[in-house]
Motif scaffolding. Structure first.
Motif, short mmCIF file in Angstrom:
data_model
loop_
_atom_site.label_atom_id
_atom_site.label_comp_id
_atom_site.label_asym_id
_atom_site.label_seq_id
_atom_site.Cartn_x
_atom_site.Cartn_y
_atom_site.Cartn_z
N GLU A 1 42.38 41.13 35.77
CA GLU A 1 43.60 41.95 34.39
C GLU A 1 44.46 41.46 35.03
O GLU A 1 45.30 42.40 34.15
CB GLU A 1 43.12 43.41 35.24
N SER A 2 45.18 40.93 35.63
CA SER A 2 46.05 41.35 36.14
C SER A 2 47.32 39.71 35.92
O SER A 2 48.02 39.83 35.81
CB SER A 2 46.35 40.46 37.82
N GLY B 1 47.38 39.32 32.32
CA GLY B 1 47.84 39.75 31.39
C GLY B 1 47.16 40.46 30.43
O GLY B 1 46.13 40.71 30.71
N GLU B 2 47.96 41.12 30.33
CA GLU B 2 47.19 42.66 29.10
C GLU B 2 47.17 42.02 27.61
O GLU B 2 45.89 43.05 27.32
CB GLU B 2 48.92 43.11 28.29
N ASP B 3 46.34 40.82 27.46
CA ASP B 3 45.73 40.20 26.83
C ASP B 3 44.09 40.02 27.34
O ASP B 3 43.23 39.11 26.44
CB ASP B 3 46.20 38.80 26.11
N VAL B 4 43.93 39.85 28.93
CA VAL B 4 42.78 39.25 29.10
C VAL B 4 42.16 41.12 28.76
O VAL B 4 41.84 42.29 28.76
CB VAL B 4 43.02 39.62 30.43
N SER B 5 41.11 40.47 28.37
CA SER B 5 39.83 41.58 28.20
C SER B 5 38.09 41.02 28.74
O SER B 5 37.98 39.54 29.03
CB SER B 5 39.14 41.94 26.70
N ILE B 6 37.40 41.76 29.27
CA ILE B 6 36.71 41.50 30.18
C ILE B 6 35.56 42.50 29.53
O ILE B 6 34.90 43.46 28.74
CB ILE B 6 36.68 42.85 31.17
N ARG B 7 34.40 41.97 29.42
CA ARG B 7 33.34 42.63 28.71
C ARG B 7 31.52 41.86 30.02
O ARG B 7 31.49 41.16 30.01
CB ARG B 7 32.62 40.97 27.17
N PHE B 8 31.20 43.01 29.70
CA PHE B 8 30.03 42.92 30.88
C PHE B 8 28.46 43.04 29.76
O PHE B 8 28.37 43.94 28.81
CB PHE B 8 29.92 44.75 31.41
N LEU B 9 28.26 41.54 30.08
CA LEU B 9 27.05 41.37 29.07
C LEU B 9 25.56 41.14 29.93
O LEU B 9 25.90 41.46 30.90
CB LEU B 9 27.61 40.17 28.12
N LYS B 10 25.20 41.34 29.37
CA LYS B 10 23.50 41.20 29.69
C LYS B 10 23.24 40.11 31.43
O LYS B 10 23.00 40.97 32.54
CB LYS B 10 22.31 40.82 29.24
N HIS B 11 24.13 38.78 30.91
CA HIS B 11 23.65 37.59 32.35
C HIS B 11 24.53 38.10 33.68
O HIS B 11 24.91 37.04 34.36
CB HIS B 11 22.81 36.78 31.97
#
Length: 261
Positions: free
Chosen positions: A173-174, A176-186
């Motif tokens: 996350e640190s 950059g503000e353009d970072v996205s984090i996606r929690f997927l199945k695996h």
């Protein structure tokens, strides 16, 4: 996102045309809707077409096979379908609403500068709300917005691995503000314009796949080339995180992948 078809008719019952249908690098369908102005119900329209897509999965699969000239079956992640709404502006109510809807909706604002420059800005994506936080009522991680399979992985981590996991999320996350984090199945995907790293938490190790050329970055005893091995997620440079030292060595590599992607 690979383009599949534009202005796709949804039939007499639905009476609509999907602006763009595509599929991303993780085999998730993408519905893209465009509006010149704002306040034109673009989010509602995207949800309307999502309902159609989920009822016509075989039709979409055939479109993908024809467009990409695939001879074998492709396993499409319909549960992760992305709705991308592109408009000149969105209200603060729109931005807040997508966090409550619980669907994978991304708001993209466009701007023209002169006659030859188009600027696209990702305003909001609900995945940022899915970053786990500590639950003060009991030890461990609060699994907000995670698929059940990922919840199980997180709950089964040893305490030392959990600390590394939380440090990794904070570091990503640190960047950059353009970072996205996606929690997927695996796995967990860290993305900028595209995925720059993916992580799979296990009981005593965190497996990392970095989106860099393995031929340039493999270090004996620390990372390996998995481009010819079957594995989940995006990235062919694999690093196993067992300790703080491993994570410290991996952070510059993750940051470089962030810069390149």
């Amino acid at each position: 996102i690979k383009f599949i078809v534009g202005e796709y008719p949804t039939g007499r019952m639905t009476r609509g045309y999907i602006d763009t249908l595509g599929i991303d690098e993780n085999a998730r369908p993408a519905i893209i809707e465009y509006k010149r102005g704002n306040n034109e119900n673009v989010i509602s329209q995207g949800l309307y077409y999502l309902d159609w897509l989920l009822d016509h999965q075989a039709e979409f699969e055939n479109l993908v096979k024809r467009k990409l000239e695939l001879s074998e079956e492709i396993k499409i992640d319909f549960a992760g379908t992305r709705i991308i709404c592109v408009a000149s502006g969105f209200s603060r109510f729109d931005v807040r609403a997508i966090c409550q809807i619980g669907k994978n909706i991304e708001l993209v604002r466009y701007r023209f500068y002169g006659d030859d420059l188009l600027f696209l800005e990702l305003l909001e994506s609900p995945v940022s709300a899915f970053v786990p936080e500590r639950d003060e009522r009991e030890p461990g991680v609060r699994d907000v917005g995670m698929p059940p399979a990922m919840q199980l992985r997180v709950k089964n981590m040893a305490a030392e691995t959990e600390a590394l996991y939380l440090d990794l999320l904070s570091f990503a996350e640190s960047l950059g503000e353009d970072v996205s984090i996606r929690f997927l199945k695996h796995y967990i995907a860290f993305a900028r314009r595209r995925h720059f790293a993916c992580a799979q938490p296990l009981k005593n190790v965190i497996k990392l796949w970095i989106n860099l050329d393995p031929a340039e970055f493999v270090e004996e005893g620390f990372s390996r080339d998995v481009s010819r091995l079957g594995h989940h997620a995006t990235g062919d440079l694999e690093i196993d995180i067992h300790s703080r030292e491993d994570l410290s060595r991996a952070k510059p590599v993750i940051e470089l992948a962030y810069q390149k992607n």
